[in-house]
Design a protein around this motif. Structure first.
Motif, PDB file in Angstrom:
ATOM      1  N   ASP A   1      40.870 -26.023  23.407  1.00 13.87           N
ATOM      2  CA  ASP A   1      41.620 -26.716  24.454  1.00 13.87           C
ATOM      3  C   ASP A   1      41.225 -28.174  24.610  1.00 13.87           C
ATOM      4  O   ASP A   1      42.033 -29.002  25.022  1.00 13.87           O
ATOM      5  CB  ASP A   1      41.422 -26.011  25.802  1.00 13.87           C
ATOM      6  CG  ASP A   1      42.010 -24.617  25.803  1.00 13.87           C
ATOM      7  OD1 ASP A   1      43.100 -24.434  25.232  1.00 13.87           O
ATOM      8  OD2 ASP A   1      41.376 -23.713  26.376  1.00 13.87           O
ATOM      9  N   ARG A   2      39.970 -28.500  24.297  1.00 12.11           N
ATOM     10  CA  ARG A   2      39.493 -29.870  24.483  1.00 12.11           C
ATOM     11  C   ARG A   2      38.243 -30.074  23.628  1.00 12.11           C
ATOM     12  O   ARG A   2      37.439 -29.163  23.472  1.00 12.11           O
ATOM     13  CB  ARG A   2      39.149 -30.106  25.957  1.00 12.11           C
ATOM     14  CG  ARG A   2      38.582 -31.483  26.238  1.00 12.11           C
ATOM     15  CD  ARG A   2      38.255 -31.699  27.697  1.00 12.11           C
ATOM     16  NE  ARG A   2      39.527 -31.782  28.411  1.00 12.11           N
ATOM     17  CZ  ARG A   2      39.696 -31.399  29.670  1.00 12.11           C
ATOM     18  NH1 ARG A   2      38.692 -30.922  30.364  1.00 12.11           N
ATOM     19  NH2 ARG A   2      40.865 -31.511  30.242  1.00 12.11           N
TER      20      ARG A   2
ATOM     21  N   ILE B   1      35.875 -26.904  23.866  1.00 14.16           N
ATOM     22  CA  ILE B   1      36.034 -25.929  24.935  1.00 14.16           C
ATOM     23  C   ILE B   1      37.266 -25.069  24.681  1.00 14.16           C
ATOM     24  O   ILE B   1      38.312 -25.573  24.278  1.00 14.16           O
ATOM     25  CB  ILE B   1      36.194 -26.636  26.293  1.00 14.16           C
ATOM     26  CG1 ILE B   1      34.896 -27.350  26.670  1.00 14.16           C
ATOM     27  CG2 ILE B   1      36.614 -25.661  27.384  1.00 14.16           C
ATOM     28  CD1 ILE B   1      35.022 -28.216  27.901  1.00 14.16           C
ATOM     29  N   LYS B   2      37.109 -23.776  24.944  1.00 17.39           N
ATOM     30  CA  LYS B   2      38.221 -22.830  24.951  1.00 17.39           C
ATOM     31  C   LYS B   2      38.205 -22.149  26.310  1.00 17.39           C
ATOM     32  O   LYS B   2      37.226 -21.482  26.671  1.00 17.39           O
ATOM     33  CB  LYS B   2      38.047 -21.790  23.831  1.00 17.39           C
ATOM     34  CG  LYS B   2      38.884 -20.535  23.981  1.00 17.39           C
ATOM     35  CD  LYS B   2      40.323 -20.789  23.689  1.00 17.39           C
ATOM     36  CE  LYS B   2      41.114 -19.495  23.732  1.00 17.39           C
ATOM     37  NZ  LYS B   2      42.351 -19.663  24.483  1.00 17.39           N
ATOM     38  N   ASN B   3      39.252 -22.357  27.095  1.00 17.64           N
ATOM     39  CA  ASN B   3      39.394 -21.668  28.371  1.00 17.64           C
ATOM     40  C   ASN B   3      40.071 -20.332  28.114  1.00 17.64           C
ATOM     41  O   ASN B   3      41.206 -20.292  27.659  1.00 17.64           O
ATOM     42  CB  ASN B   3      40.211 -22.517  29.338  1.00 17.64           C
ATOM     43  CG  ASN B   3      39.492 -23.799  29.702  1.00 17.64           C
ATOM     44  OD1 ASN B   3      38.356 -23.771  30.157  1.00 17.64           O
ATOM     45  ND2 ASN B   3      40.135 -24.930  29.469  1.00 17.64           N
TER      46      ASN B   3
ATOM     47  N   THR C   1      41.905 -17.029  29.026  1.00 17.09           N
ATOM     48  CA  THR C   1      42.747 -16.521  30.119  1.00 17.09           C
ATOM     49  C   THR C   1      43.317 -15.152  29.760  1.00 17.09           C
ATOM     50  O   THR C   1      43.532 -14.836  28.588  1.00 17.09           O
ATOM     51  CB  THR C   1      43.911 -17.478  30.430  1.00 17.09           C
ATOM     52  OG1 THR C   1      44.829 -17.467  29.336  1.00 17.09           O
ATOM     53  CG2 THR C   1      43.424 -18.894  30.694  1.00 17.09           C
TER      54      THR C   1
ATOM     55  N   ASP D   1      36.283 -16.847  31.437  1.00 19.02           N
ATOM     56  CA  ASP D   1      35.160 -17.577  30.849  1.00 19.02           C
ATOM     57  C   ASP D   1      35.630 -18.898  30.250  1.00 19.02           C
ATOM     58  O   ASP D   1      36.777 -19.024  29.803  1.00 19.02           O
ATOM     59  CB  ASP D   1      34.491 -16.765  29.737  1.00 19.02           C
ATOM     60  CG  ASP D   1      33.623 -15.632  30.250  1.00 19.02           C
ATOM     61  OD1 ASP D   1      33.324 -15.602  31.465  1.00 19.02           O
ATOM     62  OD2 ASP D   1      33.250 -14.764  29.424  1.00 19.02           O
ATOM     63  N   GLN D   2      34.727 -19.852  30.227  1.00 19.25           N
ATOM     64  CA  GLN D   2      34.947 -21.080  29.470  1.00 19.25           C
ATOM     65  C   GLN D   2      33.953 -21.047  28.311  1.00 19.25           C
ATOM     66  O   GLN D   2      32.738 -21.068  28.523  1.00 19.25           O
ATOM     67  CB  GLN D   2      34.731 -22.322  30.326  1.00 19.25           C
ATOM     68  CG  GLN D   2      35.068 -23.589  29.571  1.00 19.25           C
ATOM     69  CD  GLN D   2      34.951 -24.827  30.446  1.00 19.25           C
ATOM     70  OE1 GLN D   2      33.861 -25.230  30.805  1.00 19.25           O
ATOM     71  NE2 GLN D   2      36.085 -25.409  30.771  1.00 19.25           N
TER      72      GLN D   2
ATOM     73  N   VAL E   1      32.122 -22.685  25.410  1.00 22.76           N
ATOM     74  CA  VAL E   1      31.716 -24.005  24.929  1.00 22.76           C
ATOM     75  C   VAL E   1      31.150 -23.809  23.536  1.00 22.76           C
ATOM     76  O   VAL E   1      30.206 -23.035  23.343  1.00 22.76           O
ATOM     77  CB  VAL E   1      30.679 -24.663  25.861  1.00 22.76           C
ATOM     78  CG1 VAL E   1      30.225 -26.008  25.299  1.00 22.76           C
ATOM     79  CG2 VAL E   1      31.253 -24.827  27.259  1.00 22.76           C
TER      80      VAL E   1
ATOM     81  N   SER F   1      28.263 -20.735  20.245  1.00 23.95           N
ATOM     82  CA  SER F   1      29.101 -20.771  21.441  1.00 23.95           C
ATOM     83  C   SER F   1      28.314 -20.230  22.629  1.00 23.95           C
ATOM     84  O   SER F   1      27.412 -19.400  22.473  1.00 23.95           O
ATOM     85  CB  SER F   1      30.394 -19.986  21.235  1.00 23.95           C
ATOM     86  OG  SER F   1      30.116 -18.628  20.959  1.00 23.95           O
TER      87      SER F   1
ATOM     88  N   VAL G   1      28.672 -19.341  27.114  1.00 26.60           N
ATOM     89  CA  VAL G   1      29.430 -19.160  28.347  1.00 26.60           C
ATOM     90  C   VAL G   1      28.446 -19.371  29.488  1.00 26.60           C
ATOM     91  O   VAL G   1      27.418 -18.681  29.558  1.00 26.60           O
ATOM     92  CB  VAL G   1      30.075 -17.764  28.435  1.00 26.60           C
ATOM     93  CG1 VAL G   1      30.720 -17.553  29.808  1.00 26.60           C
ATOM     94  CG2 VAL G   1      31.097 -17.567  27.323  1.00 26.60           C
ATOM     95  N   ASP G   2      28.719 -20.336  30.351  1.00 24.35           N
ATOM     96  CA  ASP G   2      27.813 -20.664  31.463  1.00 24.35           C
ATOM     97  C   ASP G   2      26.391 -20.901  30.975  1.00 24.35           C
ATOM     98  O   ASP G   2      25.413 -20.482  31.611  1.00 24.35           O
ATOM     99  CB  ASP G   2      27.827 -19.565  32.528  1.00 24.35           C
ATOM    100  CG  ASP G   2      29.179 -19.436  33.212  1.00 24.35           C
ATOM    101  OD1 ASP G   2      29.871 -20.473  33.369  1.00 24.35           O
ATOM    102  OD2 ASP G   2      29.547 -18.304  33.585  1.00 24.35           O
TER     103      ASP G   2
END
Length: 146
Positions: free
Chosen positions: A22-23, A36-38, A40, A102-103, A105, A124, A126-127
């Motif tokens: 995503d970014r 970043i992958k959001n 959903t 989750d996001q 990273v 990768s 997450v948090d």
């Protein structure tokens, strides 16, 4: 340097549902990138993996990490328009399930590049908690339709 989705689509040939970045929040062309992958619940894989306990498939986590590495390699003008093909994967580890909300990273570092071939290491989180890692070999090629 931050790359938003419109710039990412100029670099990677992937499109929904297989564009998994995503970014880009950091990039050092030919060296590294952080993306970043959001995640959903609306994504198609969650209809079947698993309907009552949605977990992002490991293969898609690996693909997302590889796409971040691909952006580091394909960002320079001389590589624009090429595609990165998998040559292999090693040292794959999954430590934390990735679920909707989750996001993810992802950090990718090019370890070795020789012409259109290379190897990258990606991790990768997450948090801030380690989720997965892998080493990928790849080859850059012109798309078949050119």
């Amino acid at each position: 340097m931050v790359l938003e989705i419109d710039e990412i689509k100029k670099i990677l040939p992937h499109r929904a549902p297989f564009l998994l970045v995503d970014r880009i929040i950091e990039i050092d062309p030919f060296k590294s990138a952080t993306g970043i992958k959001n995640v959903t619940y609306n994504e198609p894989q969650f209809r079947g993996h698993f309907p009552h306990q949605a977990i992002m498939p490991g293969v898609l986590i690996l693909e997302a990490m590889a796409q971040v590495g691909g952006i580091a390699m394909l960002y320079p003008e001389e590589n624009r328009g090429k595609i990165a093909l998998f040559g292999g994967m090693d040292n794959i580890k999954f430590k934390k399930p990735v679920v909707p909300g989750d996001q993810l990273v992802m950090k990718a570092e090019l370890m070795k590049v020789h012409g259109d071939y290379g190897r990258l290491h990606a991790e990768s989180f997450v948090d801030g908690v380690f989720a997965a890692q892998g080493d990928f070999t790849f080859a850059l090629q012109q798309p078949a339709n050119e």
